[in-house]
Design a protein around this motif. Sequence first.
Motif, mmCIF file in Angstrom:
data_model
loop_
_atom_site.group_PDB
_atom_site.id
_atom_site.type_symbol
_atom_site.label_atom_id
_atom_site.label_comp_id
_atom_site.label_asym_id
_atom_site.label_seq_id
_atom_site.Cartn_x
_atom_site.Cartn_y
_atom_site.Cartn_z
ATOM 1 N N TYR A 93 -49.403 45.176 -28.656
ATOM 2 C CA TYR A 93 -49.827 44.871 -27.284
ATOM 3 C C TYR A 93 -50.532 43.512 -27.248
ATOM 4 O O TYR A 93 -50.288 42.698 -26.357
ATOM 5 N N GLY A 94 -51.393 43.284 -28.239
ATOM 6 C CA GLY A 94 -52.100 42.013 -28.300
ATOM 7 C C GLY A 94 -51.145 40.843 -28.435
ATOM 8 O O GLY A 94 -51.318 39.803 -27.786
ATOM 9 N N ALA A 95 -50.119 41.005 -29.285
ATOM 10 C CA ALA A 95 -49.143 39.929 -29.491
ATOM 11 C C ALA A 95 -48.372 39.635 -28.206
ATOM 12 O O ALA A 95 -48.075 38.482 -27.893
ATOM 13 N N GLN A 96 -48.063 40.678 -27.451
ATOM 14 C CA GLN A 96 -47.288 40.508 -26.221
ATOM 15 C C GLN A 96 -48.105 39.909 -25.080
ATOM 16 O O GLN A 96 -47.557 39.284 -24.178
ATOM 17 N N HIS A 97 -49.429 40.115 -25.128
ATOM 18 C CA HIS A 97 -50.266 39.676 -24.013
ATOM 19 C C HIS A 97 -51.268 38.583 -24.394
ATOM 20 O O HIS A 97 -52.180 38.271 -23.621
ATOM 21 N N GLY A 98 -51.096 38.009 -25.581
ATOM 22 C CA GLY A 98 -51.967 36.912 -25.983
ATOM 23 C C GLY A 98 -53.403 37.318 -26.227
ATOM 24 O O GLY A 98 -54.328 36.535 -25.996
ATOM 25 N N ARG A 99 -53.610 38.541 -26.692
ATOM 26 C CA ARG A 99 -54.961 39.020 -26.989
ATOM 27 C C ARG A 99 -55.058 39.430 -28.452
ATOM 28 O O ARG A 99 -54.080 39.897 -29.038
ATOM 29 N N ALA A 100 -56.228 39.263 -29.035
ATOM 30 C CA ALA A 100 -56.432 39.652 -30.430
ATOM 31 C C ALA A 100 -56.388 41.170 -30.554
ATOM 32 O O ALA A 100 -56.816 41.895 -29.649
ATOM 33 N N LYS A 101 -55.857 41.640 -31.684
ATOM 34 C CA LYS A 101 -55.760 43.086 -31.910
ATOM 35 C C LYS A 101 -57.127 43.753 -31.792
ATOM 36 O O LYS A 101 -57.257 44.822 -31.172
ATOM 37 N N GLY A 102 -58.156 43.123 -32.373
ATOM 38 C CA GLY A 102 -59.498 43.694 -32.321
ATOM 39 C C GLY A 102 -60.027 43.781 -30.904
ATOM 40 O O GLY A 102 -60.725 44.734 -30.539
ATOM 41 N N SER A 103 -59.682 42.787 -30.087
ATOM 42 C CA SER A 103 -60.116 42.787 -28.691
ATOM 43 C C SER A 103 -59.475 43.935 -27.923
ATOM 44 O O SER A 103 -60.136 44.617 -27.129
ATOM 45 N N VAL A 104 -58.179 44.155 -28.178
ATOM 46 C CA VAL A 104 -57.470 45.261 -27.516
ATOM 47 C C VAL A 104 -58.068 46.598 -27.954
ATOM 48 O O VAL A 104 -58.297 47.496 -27.137
ATOM 49 N N ARG A 105 -58.325 46.723 -29.249
ATOM 50 C CA ARG A 105 -58.909 47.962 -29.770
ATOM 51 C C ARG A 105 -60.268 48.243 -29.126
ATOM 52 O O ARG A 105 -60.535 49.360 -28.678
ATOM 53 N N GLU A 148 -51.397 38.296 -43.184
ATOM 54 C CA GLU A 148 -50.857 38.992 -42.019
ATOM 55 C C GLU A 148 -51.594 38.567 -40.752
ATOM 56 O O GLU A 148 -50.985 38.357 -39.699
ATOM 57 N N ASN A 149 -52.918 38.434 -40.852
ATOM 58 C CA ASN A 149 -53.699 37.987 -39.695
ATOM 59 C C ASN A 149 -53.299 36.576 -39.281
ATOM 60 O O ASN A 149 -53.220 36.257 -38.091
ATOM 61 N N ALA A 150 -53.048 35.724 -40.283
ATOM 62 C CA ALA A 150 -52.632 34.352 -39.991
ATOM 63 C C ALA A 150 -51.270 34.344 -39.306
ATOM 64 O O ALA A 150 -51.027 33.571 -38.371
ATOM 65 N N ARG A 151 -50.373 35.231 -39.764
ATOM 66 C CA ARG A 151 -49.042 35.315 -39.160
ATOM 67 C C ARG A 151 -49.135 35.749 -37.703
ATOM 68 O O ARG A 151 -48.489 35.175 -36.816
ATOM 69 N N LEU A 152 -49.957 36.777 -37.447
ATOM 70 C CA LEU A 152 -50.110 37.272 -36.081
ATOM 71 C C LEU A 152 -50.739 36.218 -35.180
ATOM 72 O O LEU A 152 -50.362 36.071 -34.018
ATOM 73 N N SER A 153 -51.703 35.482 -35.731
ATOM 74 C CA SER A 153 -52.341 34.421 -34.957
ATOM 75 C C SER A 153 -51.324 33.353 -34.584
ATOM 76 O O SER A 153 -51.297 32.859 -33.452
ATOM 77 N N SER A 154 -50.461 33.008 -35.545
ATOM 78 C CA SER A 154 -49.434 32.003 -35.291
ATOM 79 C C SER A 154 -48.457 32.483 -34.227
ATOM 80 O O SER A 154 -48.045 31.723 -33.342
ATOM 81 N N GLU A 155 -48.094 33.779 -34.287
ATOM 82 C CA GLU A 155 -47.168 34.333 -33.299
ATOM 83 C C GLU A 155 -47.799 34.357 -31.910
ATOM 84 O O GLU A 155 -47.125 34.115 -30.909
ATOM 85 N N ASN A 156 -49.110 34.662 -31.869
ATOM 86 C CA ASN A 156 -49.801 34.674 -30.579
ATOM 87 C C ASN A 156 -49.799 33.288 -29.944
ATOM 88 O O ASN A 156 -49.596 33.136 -28.740
ATOM 89 N N ILE A 157 -50.045 32.263 -30.778
ATOM 90 C CA ILE A 157 -50.041 30.886 -30.282
ATOM 91 C C ILE A 157 -48.652 30.528 -29.755
ATOM 92 O O ILE A 157 -48.502 29.919 -28.690
ATOM 93 N N LYS A 158 -47.625 30.938 -30.501
ATOM 94 C CA LYS A 158 -46.248 30.656 -30.092
ATOM 95 C C LYS A 158 -45.933 31.320 -28.761
ATOM 96 O O LYS A 158 -45.322 30.720 -27.868
ATOM 97 N N LEU A 159 -46.364 32.593 -28.620
ATOM 98 C CA LEU A 159 -46.107 33.326 -27.378
ATOM 99 C C LEU A 159 -46.821 32.677 -26.195
ATOM 100 O O LEU A 159 -46.263 32.577 -25.102
ATOM 101 N N ARG A 160 -48.066 32.238 -26.421
ATOM 102 C CA ARG A 160 -48.805 31.589 -25.339
ATOM 103 C C ARG A 160 -48.118 30.299 -24.904
ATOM 104 O O ARG A 160 -48.034 29.992 -23.712
ATOM 105 N N ARG A 161 -47.628 29.535 -25.892
ATOM 106 C CA ARG A 161 -46.943 28.288 -25.562
ATOM 107 C C ARG A 161 -45.657 28.552 -24.783
ATOM 108 O O ARG A 161 -45.323 27.831 -23.838
ATOM 109 N N GLU A 162 -44.931 29.604 -25.195
ATOM 110 C CA GLU A 162 -43.701 29.946 -24.488
ATOM 111 C C GLU A 162 -44.002 30.379 -23.054
ATOM 112 O O GLU A 162 -43.271 30.030 -22.123
ATOM 113 N N ASN A 163 -45.091 31.153 -22.895
ATOM 114 C CA ASN A 163 -45.476 31.581 -21.546
ATOM 115 C C ASN A 163 -45.855 30.393 -20.673
ATOM 116 O O ASN A 163 -45.504 30.332 -19.492
#
Length: 204
Positions: free
Chosen positions: A36-48, A177-192
Amino acid sequence: MNKINGYTEEEAKSLVEYIWAGKQAGKTLTYLFETYGAQHGRAKGSVRNYYYALMKNPKQDDRVVKLLDGKQLSVERIREFTDEETDETLRSILAEKSKGISVRRAISNLAGGDDKLMLRLQNKYRNILKKQPERIEAIAAELGLGTGAAEKSFLQRRLENEINALYDKLALSLKEENARLSSENIKLRRENEALKRRSSFKEV
């Protein structure tokens, strides 16, 4: 716009529906927070943290009660090892070691490739080695692996070294893994952002 603990009502509803659907499909909360965090540009910990705040609903917000009504959602709690489970885990690892298998391999086998479970088992062993080394000696004696002081000291040192190596490996794996997710989040935000810009150009 009215918000619920920092989320808009629509965002809160979206999260609850996402978690509910995911749980129905057999997904874990950890997985759902991450995706959910990856799809909405939010950190996993924040969503939790937001989800847990909704579940607790300390202010007894009627909107939250309505959102959760009929969903039968809950939080996942870490279950402590019982004494029986602790001893059985020790037996399994020491029995494997007696066949020439390392602590690292034994823990990996017990966890079935689950990194988080491996880390949990490792932490349990580290705690036992530090606070209850005699417990390891007792299990070793039960299995006929020797009880001499020198042998105990050697066993403890070897266990500590192997578990420390395992901890370092898992810590690195989780960091990557955290670095990978962070990179994906940045990519998703840029695409949005790119999609929003293209949409605004079309409107003009």
